[in-house]
Design an enzyme around this catalytic site. Structure first.
Site, mmCIF file in Angstrom:
data_model
loop_
_atom_site.group_PDB
_atom_site.id
_atom_site.type_symbol
_atom_site.label_atom_id
_atom_site.label_comp_id
_atom_site.label_asym_id
_atom_site.label_seq_id
_atom_site.Cartn_x
_atom_site.Cartn_y
_atom_site.Cartn_z
ATOM 1 C CB CYS A 43 -19.903 -71.587 62.654
ATOM 2 S SG CYS A 43 -18.308 -72.245 62.110
ATOM 3 C CG ASP B 87 -20.874 -71.339 67.170
ATOM 4 O OD1 ASP B 87 -21.516 -72.676 67.151
ATOM 5 O OD2 ASP B 87 -20.543 -70.029 66.580
#
Length: 148
Positions: free
Chosen positions: A46, A53
């Site tokens: 992120c 992620d």
């Protein structure tokens, strides 16, 4: 077109920009056939929090003159592990780079991202309309359902 990675020891690129994708001649030129790569354990970071992620990527393409060599693609995708970008940027950027370098007849990418902040984000991009008559199967990734 001597592949840099195929049959060689290759280290993980530090970033997507440093990754080198290899392309080899299409063994079936002039035919409209579909090639699919699935990367169910894709990771990036992120850009705001730095937290990891996770996504299941599916890349479908119809080759032009070349095909992407799978080891180089794996190294390219793995180079996102420490790359900070939003889901949309990762997904569309991967598709655009493959189209720019490989010049397939057609390409689509589906990024099925796992929840961030309780909301799964799916990102889809394609280079245009698929060739007429192409068998185009569903990407086979179910919508996120949590534990249900």
């Amino acid at each position: 077109m001597t592949p840099k990675h195929l049959g060689q020891t290759s280290s993980l690129p530090a970033s997507p920009d440093e990754a080198v994708l290899d392309y080899v001649p299409n063994p079936r030129p002039g035919r409209a056939y579909l090639v699919r790569f699935a990367a169910p354990e894709f990771t990036s970071l992120c850009p705001v929090t730095g937290q990891p992620d996770f996504a299941h990527l599916v890349i479908d393409y119809v080759p032009g003159e070349t095909i992407v060599e799978s080891k180089s693609l794996k190294l390219f995708l793995s180079s996102f592990r420490n790359h900070a970008a939003f889901h949309e940027d990762c997904t569309v950027g991967i598709g655009e780079r493959l189209v720019a370098e490989m010049k397939p007849q057609w390409l689509r990418i589906g990024g099925y991202w796992y929840p961030r902040g309780g909301i799964p984000i799916d990102v889809f991009w394609q280079s245009g309309a698929p060739p007429e008559g192409l068998w185009l199967p569903d990407q086979g990734v179910a919508a996120y359902r949590g534990r249900g």
